[in-house]
Scaffold this active site. Structure first.
Site: not given
Ligand code: ACO
Length: 438
Positions: A275, A314, A370
């Site tokens: 995460h 994702h 990210d």
């Protein structure tokens, strides 16, 4: 027969059931049946009844929400209806946080008042410094943040009055105001530096940079480009509907615990490498790859099942994460100030090769938020361990908004999933002398 129903035939019994369909205003937002409606489907009187089985919430709506909309196939992200691209270009983090929390963009007067409230709640009790000091010099700042935000509940005991609108307001100001201070103090502790106090003249991101990086100068003046870049990154991270951390916030909050404890739970969920911890892992991965030439070999290993390409893939986005697109533009602005991070070239090569590779194409694996954020944070001087912390700070407004929405939702109760039991049938206690070695 009503046409907004689902007819289900149970082939075990031949019986048919008509189950209402619960439809969002616009079909693109989805439709659902209520899982409890399945319980009437039984094979006999003592049958428990049918449940839906969805271990990772792959297709289960846990709430109704008006905050954030994500269309993973099309790569769309909107807060309260506003596209992320427009907010990233025109808004500030605190204005966006207000929008997320209260549903509308603030007027000039409301925004001034809101910014003032947050700014005046950035200080923390001096005792918090004492338990910060108790951490090891090499304690991970995210572990420190998770613990200290939970500890705030012992300082602000009015936070237990979770349904009191006045208390809700106060805890909102405190949480959004104090998270950067806790984060910065955790960082200063890890560096053995004296804590730098908040400066109320500075913007939200400018003050964070001040508390992190102020040295002996009387007044810290943030570089405006880096200050704005951080603000944009904060806008991008403010909310993302029912992800792992937000689900933790709602689930823990559903026990009616105070918001500090629930935020600590959400931040703990965010800490994980799958995460919000992924941005830290991306940097470790790019450093391990070492050069552009190392990329094909690394991708080969990933395809052979030896680890994952961090920052790729994702649960919801099966297209380019719209936040990753904006971050790439921010990267160019930051690198003009800081110089180019050499890891960027390795990152671009990873992206180029992965996006042409069948393995990633078939599985719809694209760079997520990210993938590039860590490269920017590193160029700005943040150590790797601070990356998940820099995610938790802005996500606090999303967590609080989702928590408040949950508290105001008459359909919400304590979160308590069901299970499919696969264990032993009833059996009886065996005394020690009669037990056989397994
Ligand atoms: N690298 C290589 N293969 C991957 C990756 C990856 N990053 N992500 C998924 N896959 C593969 C899986 O091995 C699986 O392949 P298979 O069908 O052959 O078994 C397939 O793609 C589907 O993967 P799942 O794990 O089922 O996908 P899920 O939706 O559960 O996972 C997740 C989503 C956790 C984000 C995953 O893509 C991942 O681990 N990515 C790397 C970590 C990361 O970047 N996390 C940050 C997410 S963004 C955020 O939280 C803010």
């Amino acid at each position: 027969m009503a046409n907004n129903t689902l007819t289900v035939t149970d082939n075990r019994t031949g019986k048919s059931y008509e189950i209402p369909i619960f439809q969002a205003a616009n079909p693109i937002y989805g439709a659902a049946i209520r899982a409890p409606d399945l319980r009437q489907i039984k094979t006999s009187e003592d049958d428990f009844g049918l449940m839906s089985y969805d271990p990772a919430f792959m297709n289960t709506a846990s709430c109704q929400s008006r905050i954030t909309f994500v269309d993973g196939e099309k790569g769309i992200l909107r807060y309260r209806g506003y596209p992320i691209e427009e907010l990233a270009e025109k808004s500030t983090y605190l204005e966006t946080a207000y929008l997320i929390l209260y549903g509308e963009l603030p007027t000039e007067v409301r925004l001034k008042e809101w910014v003032q409230k947050i700014t005046f709640h950035t200080m923390i009790h001096e005792n918090i410094k004492k338990f910060m000091d108790g951490f090891h010099h090499d304690a991970h700042p995210m572990g420190m943040l998770v613990s200290t935000v939970a500890a705030l509940s012992t300082f602000y005991t009015d936070g237990k009055n979770i349904f009191d609108p006045q208390s809700q307001k106060m805890q909102t100001y405190r949480l959004i105001g104090k998270m950067p201070t806790l984060a910065a103090f955790a960082y200063r502790h890890s560096r053995g530096l004296p804590y730098a106090y908040p400066d109320n003249d500075l913007s939200y991101p400018g003050n964070l940079l001040n508390m992190l990086f102020k040295m002996t100068e009387v007044k810290y003046r943030p570089n405006p480009i880096l200050e704005r870049a951080l603000d944009v990154l904060f806008i991008l991270h403010a909310d993302h509907e029912q992800n792992c951390g937000t689900n933790a916030m709602r689930s823990v909050g559903s026990s009616h615990v105070d918001s500090y404890s629930a935020v600590a739970a959400a931040a703990a969920a965010l800490y994980g490498p799958l995460h919000g911890g992924a941005n830290e892992e991306v940097l470790r991965m790019l450093t391990e790859i070492g050069s552009k030439d190392g990329v094909p070999g690394f991708i080969k290993k990933v395809k052979a099942g030896e680890g994952r390409l961090m920052g790729f893939g994702h649960r919801v986005y099966k297209n380019y994460d719209p936040r990753a697109k904006i971050i790439k533009q921010v990267a160019d602005q930051v690198f003009e100030v800081t110089g180019r991070n050499p890891l960027l070239d390795i990152g671009l090569e990873v992206e180029r090769i992965a996006l042409e590779d069948d393995y990633f194409i078939k599985r719809k694996l694209y760079p997520n938020v990210d993938f590039y954020s860590g490269i920017i944070y590193q160029a700005m001087g943040f150590p790797l361990e601070m990356f998940p912390v820099l995610f938790a700070i802005p996500r606090t407004s999303g967590w609080v908004a989702q928590w408040l929405e949950m508290l105001g939702d008459p359909e919400q109760k304590i979160a308590r999933p069901r299970q499919l039991y696969l264990g032993s049938e009833e059996r009886h206690y065996v005394t020690m002398s009669e037990r056989k070695a397994a």
